[in-house]
Design a protein around this motif. Structure first.
Motif, PDB file in Angstrom:
ATOM      1  N   PRO A  57     -68.064  -5.302  34.561  1.00 15.39           N
ATOM      2  CA  PRO A  57     -67.426  -6.086  35.657  1.00 15.39           C
ATOM      3  C   PRO A  57     -66.207  -5.859  35.632  1.00 15.39           C
ATOM      4  O   PRO A  57     -65.292  -5.995  34.865  1.00 15.39           O
ATOM      5  CB  PRO A  57     -67.709  -7.496  35.190  1.00 15.39           C
ATOM      6  CG  PRO A  57     -68.532  -7.588  34.101  1.00 15.39           C
ATOM      7  CD  PRO A  57     -68.666  -6.383  33.319  1.00 15.39           C
ATOM      8  N   GLY A  58     -65.734  -5.524  37.157  1.00 15.64           N
ATOM      9  CA  GLY A  58     -64.421  -5.345  37.483  1.00 15.64           C
ATOM     10  C   GLY A  58     -63.771  -3.752  37.252  1.00 15.64           C
ATOM     11  O   GLY A  58     -62.903  -3.589  37.391  1.00 15.64           O
ATOM     12  N   ALA A  59     -64.593  -3.064  36.400  1.00 16.91           N
ATOM     13  CA  ALA A  59     -64.347  -1.434  36.208  1.00 16.91           C
ATOM     14  C   ALA A  59     -64.091  -0.628  37.364  1.00 16.91           C
ATOM     15  O   ALA A  59     -62.918  -0.032  37.306  1.00 16.91           O
ATOM     16  CB  ALA A  59     -65.275  -0.937  35.241  1.00 16.91           C
TER      17      ALA A  59
ATOM     18  N   GLN B 258     -63.153  -1.558  40.291  1.00 14.61           N
ATOM     19  CA  GLN B 258     -61.988  -2.079  41.328  1.00 14.61           C
ATOM     20  C   GLN B 258     -60.760  -2.133  40.359  1.00 14.61           C
ATOM     21  O   GLN B 258     -59.754  -1.315  40.987  1.00 14.61           O
ATOM     22  CB  GLN B 258     -62.151  -3.914  41.132  1.00 14.61           C
ATOM     23  CG  GLN B 258     -63.041  -4.095  42.172  1.00 14.61           C
ATOM     24  CD  GLN B 258     -64.545  -4.368  41.465  1.00 14.61           C
ATOM     25  OE1 GLN B 258     -64.715  -4.030  40.488  1.00 14.61           O
ATOM     26  NE2 GLN B 258     -65.432  -4.920  42.308  1.00 14.61           N
ATOM     27  N   GLN B 259     -60.582  -1.963  39.020  1.00 11.45           N
ATOM     28  CA  GLN B 259     -59.524  -1.524  38.257  1.00 11.45           C
ATOM     29  C   GLN B 259     -59.372   0.251  38.478  1.00 11.45           C
ATOM     30  O   GLN B 259     -58.173   0.496  38.540  1.00 11.45           O
ATOM     31  CB  GLN B 259     -59.736  -1.560  36.499  1.00 11.45           C
ATOM     32  CG  GLN B 259     -59.579  -3.211  36.320  1.00 11.45           C
ATOM     33  CD  GLN B 259     -59.935  -3.358  34.772  1.00 11.45           C
ATOM     34  OE1 GLN B 259     -60.574  -2.446  34.138  1.00 11.45           O
ATOM     35  NE2 GLN B 259     -59.845  -4.566  34.194  1.00 11.45           N
TER      36      GLN B 259
ATOM     37  N   GLY C  88     -58.066   0.790  41.684  1.00 11.10           N
ATOM     38  CA  GLY C  88     -56.674   0.258  41.968  1.00 11.10           C
ATOM     39  C   GLY C  88     -55.400   1.151  41.620  1.00 11.10           C
ATOM     40  O   GLY C  88     -54.569   1.223  42.204  1.00 11.10           O
TER      41      GLY C  88
ATOM     42  N   LEU D 158     -61.201   0.495  31.102  1.00 11.90           N
ATOM     43  CA  LEU D 158     -62.133   0.835  32.160  1.00 11.90           C
ATOM     44  C   LEU D 158     -63.423   1.464  30.954  1.00 11.90           C
ATOM     45  O   LEU D 158     -63.038   2.449  30.443  1.00 11.90           O
ATOM     46  CB  LEU D 158     -61.862   2.109  33.018  1.00 11.90           C
ATOM     47  CG  LEU D 158     -60.860   1.873  33.841  1.00 11.90           C
ATOM     48  CD1 LEU D 158     -60.694   3.033  34.938  1.00 11.90           C
ATOM     49  CD2 LEU D 158     -60.952   0.655  34.524  1.00 11.90           C
TER      50      LEU D 158
ATOM     51  N   HIS E  58     -67.752   1.751  29.892  1.00  7.06           N
ATOM     52  CA  HIS E  58     -68.973   1.939  30.486  1.00  7.06           C
ATOM     53  C   HIS E  58     -69.704   1.949  29.360  1.00  7.06           C
ATOM     54  O   HIS E  58     -69.408   2.918  28.339  1.00  7.06           O
ATOM     55  CB  HIS E  58     -68.658   2.837  31.468  1.00  7.06           C
ATOM     56  CG  HIS E  58     -69.630   3.929  31.673  1.00  7.06           C
ATOM     57  ND1 HIS E  58     -69.430   5.022  32.656  1.00  7.06           N
ATOM     58  CD2 HIS E  58     -70.658   4.264  31.226  1.00  7.06           C
ATOM     59  CE1 HIS E  58     -70.174   5.620  32.712  1.00  7.06           C
ATOM     60  NE2 HIS E  58     -71.227   5.308  32.071  1.00  7.06           N
TER      61      HIS E  58
END
Length: 160
Positions: A48-50, A52-53, A56, A153, A155
């Motif tokens: 979650p949020g990877a 977007q990071q 960014g 990040l 995965h």
């Protein structure tokens, strides 16, 4: 089955014949319209949020490529395979981290990375190391873009 899927967030590109990964990637890049292109394999579970990071990082106009970091699952592998695979992958990640501290990692994890569309380079047919070719091509461009190996990040990948 894929042709019947409809989602406004995705554009499905079906090639009439098999031409290899480079042909498929080139077709996708040619159709892309966003400033950042995300490459994501089908099997990983993205933290979650990877994304977007990752995206960014492109707020810095010098960033041309951002790599995710793969965490391998140990389940489903015998002890020797898990130990060797884990050691090898940790070693490769360490190399990329060292490259990033000095300048730019020259390779990315091909299952989860993003590039600036304006810097994308068409891949030669038959290319098998796209996760090296694209980042190196971006780094070599005169505009001075660089790649980032994002330590946060993560995965997950299943048995492969």
């Amino acid at each position: 089955m894929l042709a019947q899927q409809h989602n406004p967030l995705f554009k499905i590109i079906l090639l009439k014949e098999h031409g290899g990964k480079a042909v498929a990637v080139n077709a996708g890049v040619a159709e892309a319209t966003a400033d950042v292109i995300l490459f994501l394999d089908i099997r990983p579970e993205v933290a979650p949020g990877a994304i977007q990071q990752m995206v960014g990082n492109f707020a810095d106009p010098k960033v041309g490529c951002v790599s995710g970091r793969l965490t391998l699952r140990q389940a489903g592998h015998d002890a020797a395979s898990a130990a060797f695979g884990g050691f090898y992958w940790r070693y490769e990640q360490w190399i990329r981290t060292c490259e990033a501290r000095y300048d730019s990692p020259v390779g990315v994890y091909g299952g989860f990375y993003a590039i600036r569309r304006a810097l994308a380079v068409r891949q030669p047919a038959g290319m098998i190391l796209d996760d090296m070719f694209q980042p190196l091509s971006i780094i070599r461009q005169a505009t001075g873009p660089y790649s980032i190996h994002g330590p946060l990040l993560r995965h997950m990948a299943g048995d492969s």
